[in-house]
Design a protein around this motif. Structure first.
Motif, PDB file in Angstrom:
ATOM      1  N   ARG A  11     -33.952  -6.311  -8.664  1.00  0.00           N
ATOM      2  CA  ARG A  11     -33.728  -7.584  -7.963  1.00  0.00           C
ATOM      3  C   ARG A  11     -32.234  -7.852  -7.799  1.00  0.00           C
ATOM      4  O   ARG A  11     -31.788  -8.299  -6.728  1.00  0.00           O
ATOM      5  N   HIS A  12     -31.462  -7.595  -8.823  1.00  0.00           N
ATOM      6  CA  HIS A  12     -30.013  -7.813  -8.752  1.00  0.00           C
ATOM      7  C   HIS A  12     -29.384  -6.912  -7.688  1.00  0.00           C
ATOM      8  O   HIS A  12     -28.572  -7.370  -6.871  1.00  0.00           O
ATOM      9  N   GLN A  25     -16.313 -12.073  -3.631  1.00  0.00           N
ATOM     10  CA  GLN A  25     -15.844 -13.416  -3.361  1.00  0.00           C
ATOM     11  C   GLN A  25     -17.037 -14.286  -2.989  1.00  0.00           C
ATOM     12  O   GLN A  25     -17.787 -13.962  -2.066  1.00  0.00           O
ATOM     13  N   ASN A  26     -17.227 -15.359  -3.729  1.00  0.00           N
ATOM     14  CA  ASN A  26     -18.364 -16.263  -3.511  1.00  0.00           C
ATOM     15  C   ASN A  26     -19.692 -15.513  -3.516  1.00  0.00           C
ATOM     16  O   ASN A  26     -20.586 -15.792  -2.703  1.00  0.00           O
ATOM     17  N   GLY A  27     -19.805 -14.548  -4.436  1.00  0.00           N
ATOM     18  CA  GLY A  27     -21.052 -13.814  -4.598  1.00  0.00           C
ATOM     19  C   GLY A  27     -21.287 -12.690  -3.617  1.00  0.00           C
ATOM     20  O   GLY A  27     -22.352 -12.072  -3.637  1.00  0.00           O
ATOM     21  N   VAL A  28     -20.297 -12.381  -2.769  1.00  0.00           N
ATOM     22  CA  VAL A  28     -20.454 -11.333  -1.750  1.00  0.00           C
ATOM     23  C   VAL A  28     -19.348 -10.297  -1.904  1.00  0.00           C
ATOM     24  O   VAL A  28     -18.162 -10.639  -1.976  1.00  0.00           O
ATOM     25  N   TRP A  29     -19.739  -9.035  -1.931  1.00  0.00           N
ATOM     26  CA  TRP A  29     -18.763  -7.940  -1.977  1.00  0.00           C
ATOM     27  C   TRP A  29     -18.315  -7.612  -0.558  1.00  0.00           C
ATOM     28  O   TRP A  29     -19.135  -7.477   0.344  1.00  0.00           O
ATOM     29  N   HIS A  30     -17.012  -7.496  -0.380  1.00  0.00           N
ATOM     30  CA  HIS A  30     -16.498  -7.203   0.956  1.00  0.00           C
ATOM     31  C   HIS A  30     -15.189  -6.425   0.854  1.00  0.00           C
ATOM     32  O   HIS A  30     -14.534  -6.390  -0.201  1.00  0.00           O
ATOM     33  N   HIS A  31     -14.806  -5.806   1.950  1.00  0.00           N
ATOM     34  CA  HIS A  31     -13.549  -5.060   2.062  1.00  0.00           C
ATOM     35  C   HIS A  31     -12.836  -5.592   3.294  1.00  0.00           C
ATOM     36  O   HIS A  31     -13.471  -5.824   4.328  1.00  0.00           O
ATOM     37  N   VAL A  84     -27.004  -6.279  -2.090  1.00  0.00           N
ATOM     38  CA  VAL A  84     -26.995  -5.633  -0.777  1.00  0.00           C
ATOM     39  C   VAL A  84     -27.352  -6.631   0.312  1.00  0.00           C
ATOM     40  O   VAL A  84     -26.712  -6.669   1.377  1.00  0.00           O
ATOM     41  N   ARG A  85     -28.362  -7.455   0.051  1.00  0.00           N
ATOM     42  CA  ARG A  85     -28.771  -8.424   1.075  1.00  0.00           C
ATOM     43  C   ARG A  85     -27.644  -9.385   1.412  1.00  0.00           C
ATOM     44  O   ARG A  85     -27.410  -9.704   2.584  1.00  0.00           O
ATOM     45  N   ARG A  86     -26.934  -9.865   0.396  1.00  0.00           N
ATOM     46  CA  ARG A  86     -25.824 -10.783   0.668  1.00  0.00           C
ATOM     47  C   ARG A  86     -24.737 -10.093   1.494  1.00  0.00           C
ATOM     48  O   ARG A  86     -24.130 -10.715   2.376  1.00  0.00           O
ATOM     49  N   MET A  87     -24.491  -8.828   1.220  1.00  0.00           N
ATOM     50  CA  MET A  87     -23.492  -8.091   2.002  1.00  0.00           C
ATOM     51  C   MET A  87     -23.929  -7.951   3.455  1.00  0.00           C
ATOM     52  O   MET A  87     -23.132  -8.137   4.380  1.00  0.00           O
ATOM     53  N   VAL A  88     -25.194  -7.620   3.668  1.00  0.00           N
ATOM     54  CA  VAL A  88     -25.701  -7.461   5.038  1.00  0.00           C
ATOM     55  C   VAL A  88     -25.671  -8.802   5.769  1.00  0.00           C
ATOM     56  O   VAL A  88     -25.203  -8.894   6.919  1.00  0.00           O
ATOM     57  N   ASP A  89     -26.143  -9.838   5.111  1.00  0.00           N
ATOM     58  CA  ASP A  89     -26.207 -11.151   5.762  1.00  0.00           C
ATOM     59  C   ASP A  89     -24.819 -11.697   6.094  1.00  0.00           C
ATOM     60  O   ASP A  89     -24.659 -12.452   7.057  1.00  0.00           O
ATOM     61  N   SER A  90     -23.826 -11.310   5.301  1.00  0.00           N
ATOM     62  CA  SER A  90     -22.468 -11.815   5.539  1.00  0.00           C
ATOM     63  C   SER A  90     -21.706 -10.983   6.563  1.00  0.00           C
ATOM     64  O   SER A  90     -20.609 -11.363   6.977  1.00  0.00           O
ATOM     65  N   GLY A  91     -22.280  -9.826   6.963  1.00  0.00           N
ATOM     66  CA  GLY A  91     -21.607  -8.970   7.925  1.00  0.00           C
ATOM     67  C   GLY A  91     -20.686  -7.942   7.310  1.00  0.00           C
ATOM     68  O   GLY A  91     -19.981  -7.226   8.029  1.00  0.00           O
ATOM     69  N   SER A  92     -20.690  -7.806   5.967  1.00  0.00           N
ATOM     70  CA  SER A  92     -19.827  -6.808   5.332  1.00  0.00           C
ATOM     71  C   SER A  92     -20.543  -5.480   5.109  1.00  0.00           C
ATOM     72  O   SER A  92     -19.955  -4.530   4.592  1.00  0.00           O
ATOM     73  N   ALA A  93     -21.831  -5.403   5.508  1.00  0.00           N
ATOM     74  CA  ALA A  93     -22.582  -4.159   5.339  1.00  0.00           C
ATOM     75  C   ALA A  93     -23.727  -4.085   6.344  1.00  0.00           C
ATOM     76  O   ALA A  93     -24.153  -5.107   6.907  1.00  0.00           O
ATOM     77  N   TYR A  94     -24.202  -2.866   6.549  1.00  0.00           N
ATOM     78  CA  TYR A  94     -25.432  -2.584   7.283  1.00  0.00           C
ATOM     79  C   TYR A  94     -26.393  -1.900   6.311  1.00  0.00           C
ATOM     80  O   TYR A  94     -25.981  -1.355   5.284  1.00  0.00           O
ATOM     81  N   MET A  95     -27.672  -1.913   6.655  1.00  0.00           N
ATOM     82  CA  MET A  95     -28.660  -1.194   5.848  1.00  0.00           C
ATOM     83  C   MET A  95     -29.785  -0.705   6.743  1.00  0.00           C
ATOM     84  O   MET A  95     -30.224  -1.425   7.642  1.00  0.00           O
ATOM     85  N   VAL A  96     -30.224   0.525   6.503  1.00  0.00           N
ATOM     86  CA  VAL A  96     -31.443   1.021   7.139  1.00  0.00           C
ATOM     87  C   VAL A  96     -32.554   1.042   6.090  1.00  0.00           C
ATOM     88  O   VAL A  96     -32.296   1.090   4.889  1.00  0.00           O
TER      89      VAL A  96
END
Length: 320
Positions: A61-62, A36-42, A67-79
């Motif tokens: 790059r894609h 949604q709006n370029g961000v994957w979320h659940h 992943v970055r958009r998911m992390v920045d939106s709060g729908s993911a974490y990354m180490v």
């Protein structure tokens, strides 16, 4: 430590992507995430990426942008994975004179990062912004009932990392600079957590890997209960020569082995190029790297509130 969100049903821990963006899209859809709006979320879950989003694959790059958009939106974490660390390390000197002791190291980093640098060659501002962003990421994550690190959970090195910006170690200029120098404590932290444990082959012996690189060390398990031989601790796609499989571990080698106890929290790692059908390593350890970029599987583990891991919780897609 990250307090688990009681409003969530759980987390989906996702293995090394390595630029396989199409496979990541298919996996997220299979996990019932929606874009949604370029961000994957659940609506009831969050993703946790174990690192190594970049390098090697066709859509680096894609994949990183997803992943970055998911992390920045709060729908993911990354180490951080070792490949993200390499990118930060390389970029810290790529526009400056490299000190002579590090010149060979930087040439090697440039070679490893070639596919990634090629993908960003017309997006230099985006690359520079990505490096700044990566430096804000943690090197490990600990939740109430599970842990995530790219390669190895070593309590001593985790504690050292936690003391530096609560595990976001690359925020610190001094830590980053020291981490590039062998035999420093920051270097030991990065090597252990992002690359795992290794053991030297006997003097004069080497191993030619499937990647064409000859090595004098091999990757080892950090969870073996009562290992007696090299074969009991080896953990890598390239097996040992037959005559070394039964080589007894010396007392000193036994002493230096790291052991992650069966009474510890569930632990998720990537990094190790596993093959075949995904299976837990032990009821509190799972590796999620199943060689997606080499035509293997892109794998996730659906973690709920349980403390014991199960093979039934793996979800995967075949990579292209």
């Amino acid at each position: 430590m990250i307090a688990d969100d009681s409003a969530l049903d759980g987390y989906d821990i996702i293995g090394d992507v390595h630029g396989c963006a199409d496979a990541l899209v298919r996996l997220l859809r299979k996990l019932e995430y929606r874009e949604q709006n370029g961000v994957w979320h659940h609506p009831a879950r969050k993703a946790v990426f174990v690192g190594d989003i970049i390098d090697r694959g066709p859509q680096i790059r894609h994949a990183m942008n997803m992943v970055r958009r998911m992390v920045d939106s709060g729908s993911a974490y990354m180490v951080l994975g070792n490949h993200e660390f390499n990118a930060v390390a390389y970029s810290s000197h790529c526009h400056h004179a490299v000190p002579p002791p590090l010149q060979r190291y930087y040439r090697r980093l440039g070679s490893h990062l070639k596919t990634t640098l090629d993908d960003y060659r017309f997006h230099l501002h985006e690359w520079q912004d990505l490096i700044v962003w990566l430096r804000q990421l943690p090197i490990f994550l600990e939740f109430t009932h599970f842990r995530v690190v790219h390669a190895c959970w070593d309590a001593r090195r985790i504690a050292q990392a936690a003391d530096c910006h609560q595990g976001c170690v690359l925020k610190d200029d001094d830590f980053l600079a020291q981490s590039l120098l062998p035999a420093t404590e920051p270097n030991r932290v990065v090597e252990r957590l992002l690359k795992g444990t290794e053991m030297e082959l006997p003097a004069g012996r080497s191993l030619l890997g499937a990647d064409g690189v000859r090595r004098t060390r091999f990757r080892t398990k950090f969870w073996s209960r009562s290992p007696q031989t090299y074969g009991d601790v080896v953990f890598q796609p390239d097996g040992l020569p037959d005559e070394l499989v039964h080589q007894p571990l010396s007392a000193d080698e036994q002493k230096r082995l790291l052991r992650y106890g069966s009474d510890q929290k569930a632990l998720f790692v990537g990094h190790y190029w596993c093959q075949g059908k995904p299976r837990i390593i032990r009821d509190n350890i799972a590796c999620l790297d199943y060689s997606a970029v080499k035509g293997g599987l892109l794998v996730a583990y659906r973690m709920g509130r349980e403390h014991t891991l199960s093979n039934e919780q793996f979800v995967w897609v075949q990579s292209d």
